[in-house]
Write an enzyme that holds these catalytic residues in place. Structure first.
Site, mmCIF file in Angstrom:
data_model
loop_
_atom_site.group_PDB
_atom_site.id
_atom_site.type_symbol
_atom_site.label_atom_id
_atom_site.label_comp_id
_atom_site.label_asym_id
_atom_site.label_seq_id
_atom_site.Cartn_x
_atom_site.Cartn_y
_atom_site.Cartn_z
ATOM 1 N N ASN A 75 0.792 -1.236 0.000
ATOM 2 C CA ASN A 75 0.000 0.000 0.000
ATOM 3 C C ASN A 75 0.819 1.279 0.000
ATOM 4 O O ASN A 75 0.295 2.365 0.260
ATOM 5 C CB ASN A 75 -0.962 -0.012 1.192
ATOM 6 N N ASN A 80 -5.400 -5.024 3.112
ATOM 7 C CA ASN A 80 -6.178 -4.122 3.961
ATOM 8 C C ASN A 80 -7.270 -3.320 3.255
ATOM 9 O O ASN A 80 -7.476 -2.149 3.563
ATOM 10 C CB ASN A 80 -5.224 -3.215 4.751
ATOM 11 N N THR A 99 1.753 -7.657 6.707
ATOM 12 C CA THR A 99 0.796 -8.313 5.809
ATOM 13 C C THR A 99 1.433 -8.586 4.437
ATOM 14 O O THR A 99 1.272 -9.644 3.856
ATOM 15 C CB THR A 99 -0.448 -7.433 5.601
ATOM 16 N N GLY A 100 2.185 -7.595 3.947
ATOM 17 C CA GLY A 100 2.798 -7.754 2.639
ATOM 18 C C GLY A 100 3.774 -8.929 2.596
ATOM 19 O O GLY A 100 3.771 -9.707 1.642
ATOM 20 N N TRP A 146 7.425 -0.052 -0.460
ATOM 21 C CA TRP A 146 8.425 1.016 -0.341
ATOM 22 C C TRP A 146 8.247 1.691 1.017
ATOM 23 O O TRP A 146 7.600 2.732 1.150
ATOM 24 C CB TRP A 146 8.277 2.043 -1.488
ATOM 25 N N HIS A 162 6.461 -4.011 13.228
ATOM 26 C CA HIS A 162 7.071 -4.463 11.977
ATOM 27 C C HIS A 162 8.488 -3.947 11.796
ATOM 28 O O HIS A 162 8.882 -2.959 12.397
ATOM 29 C CB HIS A 162 6.243 -3.997 10.781
#
Ligand code: CTP
Length: 319
Positions: free
Chosen positions: A109, A132, A242-243, A263, A293
Site C-alpha cells: 500500500n 487491507n 501483511t505484505g 516502499w 514491523h
C-alpha cells in the site's frame, strides 16, 4: 541439509546496509530482470517445511464448533468465542486448494504507487493479491482494480469505515465488498484482541447482504510459521507485515511473483516525499522500535530476492 537456500543468499550477498534512513541504497534495476526458476522452486520447498499455505491460509469449519473458545495467537491470555456467524463463514475447504497461477501480483500500500501508471500491468497478472481493503477505483491507473485475494485487518473497520458508527459507513463497506464478487477476503481475526466487535459486524453484514465474497481466516499457526521461516534464514523480523505474509503464502501458488507498492521509506530515490499509504494520510514511523514491523528490513530482504531473480520488485513507473 540444515542450511536453507535463502540464508546462504543473505549471507553471501553484498547488499548495502541502510544508512541514516536514506532509501537510496536500495537501488535495483528492473531492466534485464529474469526469473530464476530453480531458486523459486527451492524457496517454495523451504517454505513448505514451515507451513503449507494451501492449508494455513485459512482454518476450516470442521475444526471448530460454535461456542468454542480459542486463545489469541499473539495474546494467549485473552480468548475469543467462535460465534454462530463466524462459524458459518469459515470455509468448508481451503479457498486456495489446488489453485496455481503462472504470474501473481502482490500489491502493498505504499504511496510509491502514486503516478506509477502500474494499474494495467498489475491487472494483467493471473492472480492479484491486495492488502487491507485498499481502495482501487479512484486510483485505477496506478494500482489497477483486479482483486482476487484481499486482506482485512479488523482495525480497518475503525480506520477506513468509521467503526461502522453510521449507516453510511456500513453501506460504504458493503459496497466495497460487493465489488469483490467471489474473491477471497482474508481476515486475521485470531491474532490480537481488540477487533472482535468489528469482526462480528463484518460477519453480520456479509450474511445479511448475502455477499458472495469468500471469507478466510488464517490458521492459528501461520504467523509463527512464517516468522520461523524468515528467522531461520537470518531475517530477524518481529512480526511479519501483511505484505511479507502475502509474499510468503504466494510462493505456494505462483510461479512468478511481482511486488508493487512495497516502499517503506518516507522519500524516493530522488528525495521526493512518499506517502505511507497511497490512499490516506496515515503517518508511519518506519524506524521506530515501537512498531511491530521491521518493514525496511523486510524490504532489504525482498530486494535481495529481486536481484537473485526469485521475485520482481517494481518501485518505479510501469510505462
Ligand atoms: N508496505 C510497504 N511500504 C509502505 C506501506 C506498506 O512496503 N509504505 C507494504 C507492507 O508489506 C505492508 C503492506 O504493504 O504490510 C500493506 O500495507 P498496510 O495496509 O499499511 O499494512 P500495515 O498497516 O502494515 O498492516 P499490517 O500490520 O497488517 O502489516
Amino acid at each position: 541439509e540444515t542450511e536453507l537456500s535463502l540464508s546462504r543468499l543473505m549471507v553471501n550477498s553484498s547488499y548495502k546496509i541502510l544508512h541514516k534512513g536514506r532509501a537510496s541504497v536500495f537501488q535495483h534495476t528492473v531492466e534485464g530482470w529474469k526469473i530464476n526458476t530453480s531458486l523459486v522452486l527451492e524457496i517454495r520447498k523451504d517454505i513448505l517445511r514451515f507451513l503449507d499455505a494451501e492449508r494455513d491460509v485459512s482454518v476450516v469449519r470442521s475444526s471448530f464448533k460454535p461456542g468454542d473458545v480459542i486463545h489469541y495467537v499473539l495474546d494467549k491470555r485473552r480468548t475469543l468465542n467462535i460465534s454462530n456467524n463466524l462459524h458459518s463463514l469459515l470455509p468448508e475447504i481451503s479457498p486456495m486448494k489446488g489453485r496455481r497461477f503462472k504470474t501473481c501480483a502482490v500489491v502493498g500500500n505504499s504511496g510509491i504507487l502514486l503516478d506509477s501508471q502500474c494499474g494495467r500491468e498489475i491487472d494483467s497478472h493471473d492472480f492479484v493479491i491486495r492488502c487491507n481493503l485498499a481502495p482501487v477505483v479512484e486510483f485505477a491507473a496506478d494500482v489497477g482494480t483486479k482483486s482476487d485475494f484481499i486482506t482485512m485487518n479488523p482495525s480497518v473497520v475503525q480506520r477506513a469505515f468509521g467503526g461502522f458508527q453510521n449507516e453510511s459507513d456500513r453501506e460504504k463497506f458493503v459496497h466495497r465488498l460487493s465489488m469483490l464478487n467471489d474473491s477471497v477476503l482474508w481476515i486475521p481475526a485470531f491474532m490480537v484482541k481488540g477487533g472482535e466487535k468489528h469482526v462480528e459486524w463484518v460477519n453480520s453484514l456479509i450474511l445479511k447482504n448475502k455477499l458472495k465474497v469468500r471469507t478466510a481466516y488464517p490458521s492459528l499457526r501461520l504467523i509463527h510459521a512464517v516468522r520461523g521461516y524468515w528467522l531461520t534464514n537470518k531475517v530477524h523480523i518481529k512480526r511479519p507485515s501483511t505484505g511479507l505474509l502475502m509474499y510468503t503464502l504466494s510462493t505456494r501458488f505462483c510461479d512468478e511473483i511481482h511486488l508493487y507498492g512495497f516502499w517503506p521509506f518516507p522519500e524516493d530515490f530522488s528525495g521526493k516525499a512518499v506517502k505511507y499509504h497511497y490512499y490516506d494520510d496515515l503517518k508511519y514511523r518506519y524506524f521506530s522500535n515501537a512498531s511491530p514491523h521491521r518493514m525496511p528490513l523486510e524490504f532489504k530482504t525482498l530486494n535481495v530476492l529481486h536481484n537473485k531473480g526469485a521475485l520482481k520488485l517494481t518501485t518505479g513507473k510501469c510505462v
